[in-house]
Write a protein that holds these residues in place. Structure first.
Motif, PDB file in Angstrom:
ATOM      1  N   VAL A   7     -37.243 -27.625  17.978  1.00 11.03           N
ATOM      2  CA  VAL A   7     -36.509 -28.901  17.951  1.00 11.03           C
ATOM      3  C   VAL A   7     -35.846 -29.063  16.587  1.00 11.03           C
ATOM      4  O   VAL A   7     -36.368 -28.594  15.574  1.00 11.03           O
ATOM      5  CB  VAL A   7     -37.426 -30.111  18.239  1.00 11.03           C
ATOM      6  CG1 VAL A   7     -38.025 -30.004  19.629  1.00 11.03           C
ATOM      7  CG2 VAL A   7     -38.537 -30.239  17.205  1.00 11.03           C
ATOM      8  N   ARG A   9     -33.757 -31.655  13.730  1.00 15.00           N
ATOM      9  CA  ARG A   9     -33.454 -33.002  13.226  1.00 15.00           C
ATOM     10  C   ARG A   9     -31.947 -33.086  12.977  1.00 15.00           C
ATOM     11  O   ARG A   9     -31.408 -32.334  12.172  1.00 15.00           O
ATOM     12  CB  ARG A   9     -34.233 -33.246  11.930  1.00 15.00           C
ATOM     13  CG  ARG A   9     -34.007 -34.588  11.256  1.00 15.00           C
ATOM     14  CD  ARG A   9     -34.889 -34.634  10.022  1.00 15.00           C
ATOM     15  NE  ARG A   9     -34.828 -35.926   9.332  1.00 15.00           N
ATOM     16  CZ  ARG A   9     -34.047 -36.185   8.281  1.00 15.00           C
ATOM     17  NH1 ARG A   9     -33.251 -35.239   7.821  1.00 15.00           N
ATOM     18  NH2 ARG A   9     -34.055 -37.365   7.707  1.00 15.00           N
ATOM     19  N   SER A  34     -32.438 -38.242  14.269  1.00 13.18           N
ATOM     20  CA  SER A  34     -33.318 -38.170  15.434  1.00 13.18           C
ATOM     21  C   SER A  34     -33.358 -36.739  15.962  1.00 13.18           C
ATOM     22  O   SER A  34     -32.726 -35.841  15.401  1.00 13.18           O
ATOM     23  CB  SER A  34     -32.840 -39.133  16.526  1.00 13.18           C
ATOM     24  OG  SER A  34     -31.538 -38.789  16.954  1.00 13.18           O
ATOM     25  N   MET A  35     -34.097 -36.542  17.049  1.00 12.89           N
ATOM     26  CA  MET A  35     -34.188 -35.211  17.648  1.00 12.89           C
ATOM     27  C   MET A  35     -32.887 -34.873  18.376  1.00 12.89           C
ATOM     28  O   MET A  35     -32.292 -35.716  19.026  1.00 12.89           O
ATOM     29  CB  MET A  35     -35.367 -35.145  18.639  1.00 12.89           C
ATOM     30  CG  MET A  35     -35.644 -33.735  19.159  1.00 12.89           C
ATOM     31  SD  MET A  35     -36.850 -33.679  20.517  1.00 12.89           S
ATOM     32  CE  MET A  35     -38.263 -34.469  19.771  1.00 12.89           C
ATOM     33  N   ASN A  36     -32.452 -33.629  18.234  1.00 15.08           N
ATOM     34  CA  ASN A  36     -31.279 -33.153  18.959  1.00 15.08           C
ATOM     35  C   ASN A  36     -31.461 -33.430  20.457  1.00 15.08           C
ATOM     36  O   ASN A  36     -32.485 -33.070  21.031  1.00 15.08           O
ATOM     37  CB  ASN A  36     -31.115 -31.645  18.704  1.00 15.08           C
ATOM     38  CG  ASN A  36     -29.943 -31.057  19.448  1.00 15.08           C
ATOM     39  OD1 ASN A  36     -28.846 -31.600  19.447  1.00 15.08           O
ATOM     40  ND2 ASN A  36     -30.183 -29.927  20.095  1.00 15.08           N
ATOM     41  N   ASP A  39     -32.676 -30.694  22.681  1.00 13.45           N
ATOM     42  CA  ASP A  39     -34.070 -30.317  22.414  1.00 13.45           C
ATOM     43  C   ASP A  39     -35.031 -31.299  23.076  1.00 13.45           C
ATOM     44  O   ASP A  39     -36.128 -30.916  23.501  1.00 13.45           O
ATOM     45  CB  ASP A  39     -34.324 -30.262  20.905  1.00 13.45           C
ATOM     46  CG  ASP A  39     -33.456 -29.225  20.210  1.00 13.45           C
ATOM     47  OD1 ASP A  39     -32.923 -28.341  20.906  1.00 13.45           O
ATOM     48  OD2 ASP A  39     -33.296 -29.305  18.974  1.00 13.45           O
ATOM     49  N   GLU A  40     -34.623 -32.571  23.152  1.00  8.00           N
ATOM     50  CA  GLU A  40     -35.430 -33.573  23.870  1.00  8.00           C
ATOM     51  C   GLU A  40     -35.605 -33.161  25.330  1.00  8.00           C
ATOM     52  O   GLU A  40     -36.684 -33.293  25.910  1.00  8.00           O
ATOM     53  CB  GLU A  40     -34.734 -34.932  23.815  1.00  8.00           C
ATOM     54  CG  GLU A  40     -35.375 -35.917  22.874  1.00  8.00           C
ATOM     55  CD  GLU A  40     -34.760 -37.301  23.009  1.00  8.00           C
ATOM     56  OE1 GLU A  40     -35.536 -38.269  23.099  1.00  8.00           O
ATOM     57  OE2 GLU A  40     -33.532 -37.407  23.022  1.00  8.00           O
ATOM     58  N   SER A  62     -40.195 -26.978  14.320  1.00  2.16           N
ATOM     59  CA  SER A  62     -38.958 -27.387  13.657  1.00  2.16           C
ATOM     60  C   SER A  62     -38.809 -26.617  12.355  1.00  2.16           C
ATOM     61  O   SER A  62     -39.794 -26.365  11.657  1.00  2.16           O
ATOM     62  CB  SER A  62     -38.944 -28.894  13.379  1.00  2.16           C
ATOM     63  OG  SER A  62     -37.644 -29.321  13.025  1.00  2.16           O
ATOM     64  N   SER A  68     -38.366 -33.339   8.716  1.00  2.00           N
ATOM     65  CA  SER A  68     -38.400 -32.955  10.133  1.00  2.00           C
ATOM     66  C   SER A  68     -39.758 -33.256  10.765  1.00  2.00           C
ATOM     67  O   SER A  68     -39.912 -33.165  11.989  1.00  2.00           O
ATOM     68  CB  SER A  68     -38.077 -31.464  10.301  1.00  2.00           C
ATOM     69  OG  SER A  68     -36.751 -31.192   9.879  1.00  2.00           O
ATOM     70  N   THR A  71     -39.350 -35.787  13.433  1.00  7.55           N
ATOM     71  CA  THR A  71     -38.856 -35.239  14.701  1.00  7.55           C
ATOM     72  C   THR A  71     -39.997 -34.623  15.490  1.00  7.55           C
ATOM     73  O   THR A  71     -40.103 -34.806  16.712  1.00  7.55           O
ATOM     74  CB  THR A  71     -37.764 -34.178  14.425  1.00  7.55           C
ATOM     75  OG1 THR A  71     -36.779 -34.746  13.561  1.00  7.55           O
ATOM     76  CG2 THR A  71     -37.110 -33.724  15.717  1.00  7.55           C
ATOM     77  N   THR A  74     -42.166 -37.184  17.087  1.00  2.54           N
ATOM     78  CA  THR A  74     -41.554 -37.675  18.324  1.00  2.54           C
ATOM     79  C   THR A  74     -41.893 -36.754  19.489  1.00  2.54           C
ATOM     80  O   THR A  74     -42.244 -37.209  20.585  1.00  2.54           O
ATOM     81  CB  THR A  74     -40.015 -37.768  18.172  1.00  2.54           C
ATOM     82  OG1 THR A  74     -39.711 -38.668  17.107  1.00  2.54           O
ATOM     83  CG2 THR A  74     -39.366 -38.263  19.454  1.00  2.54           C
ATOM     84  N   ALA A  75     -41.798 -35.442  19.252  1.00  2.00           N
ATOM     85  CA  ALA A  75     -42.140 -34.462  20.293  1.00  2.00           C
ATOM     86  C   ALA A  75     -43.608 -34.596  20.694  1.00  2.00           C
ATOM     87  O   ALA A  75     -43.958 -34.520  21.881  1.00  2.00           O
ATOM     88  CB  ALA A  75     -41.846 -33.052  19.797  1.00  2.00           C
TER      89      ALA A  75
END
Length: 252
Positions: A7, A9, A34-36, A39-40, A62, A68, A71, A74-75
């Motif tokens: 993922v 950033r 945010s996350m690409n 990649d989300e 990452s 990062s 990010t 978030t994952a």
């Protein structure tokens, strides 16, 4: 089966990108990151594979700056089991090039031995669309790019690809690299309890040197400029006038 998901950033897709006054690059001061988005989608698909009983563990990776971590959290909040951060740059303006990223990912794959690597087809900041393909070449693994549907059964993956002429369905042998497209799924929102739980999930921190990879840029950005402003439209009073204007513009 273990699923590895890289993922990145990037500037949030809702933010209007600004170029620095000196044209040396994009202004990242006080900009939401945010996350690409691609990649989300890859993270979501990995979690769905786990929920379907086809995967045992989802590992998010990452490569970039220390920030990062956000990010990766978030994952983890979405449902990944653990994360690996490879700190390869100190400056947020430094973009690690695809070949260096692919080489680091190869080192991680050699350590983790996943059954599949799910990547976003490209990052929205540089639009390179190269890391997944380069990783496939370095590993000698099968690849399925631009996936809009994915079905993994045993040692084979059925991938429906979005191509210029429509859709193409291929079968690839596992282990494989799959790069995902927009229509594969709709990523979930991380709930507050999962965001809290993500803070306790393991996040290992490494460096590019741990994998023997030189991340020195091979490309130099000479200048960065914003696209030309779109010209104002013209209101015409009739079809004949429209045709004349199009002729003048060389459109017909």
């Amino acid at each position: 089966m273990k699923v590895l998901v890289p993922v990145k950033r990037v500037i949030d897709y809702n933010v209007k990108v600004r170029v620095k006054a000196d044209g040396s690059g994009v202004d990242l001061a006080n900009v939401k990151m945010s996350m690409n988005p691609f990649d989300e989608i890859a993270i979501e698909e990995a979690i769905r594979l786990k929920e379907a009983g086809k995967a045992d563990e989802v590992v998010a990776v990452s490569i970039g700056v220390k920030q990062s971590q956000e990010t990766l959290r978030t994952a983890l909040a979405m449902g990944a089991d653990r994360a690996i951060l490879v700190v390869a740059a100190d400056d947020v303006h430094t973009d690690i090039e695809p070949l260096a990223v692919a080489k680091i990912l190869k080192g991680i794959v050699d350590e983790e031995q996943p059954g599949v690597v799910l990547c976003g087809k490209q990052a929205i900041d540089n639009d390179m669309n190269a890391t997944g393909q380069m990783l496939s070449a370095l590993l000698g693994w099968s690849q399925g790019t631009f996936a809009s549907e994915l079905d993994i059964e045993g040692d084979n993956a059925k991938v429906t690809r979005e191509v210029d002429g429509g859709l193409q369905t291929i079968n690839v042998k596992m282990p494989a690299i799959i790069t995902v497209d927009l229509r594969l799924n709709e990523p979930r929102y991380a709930s507050l309890p999962n965001i809290m739980k993500a803070k306790k999930k393991p996040l290992a921190e490494k460096t590019a040197a741990d994998y023997g990879v030189d991340v020195t840029p091979r490309l130099e950005v000479v200048s960065t400029t914003e696209p030309a402003a779109r010209a104002a439209g013209i209101i015409v009073g009739s079809v004949d006038e429209l045709v004349e204007k199009l002729k003048e513009a060389g459109a017909v």
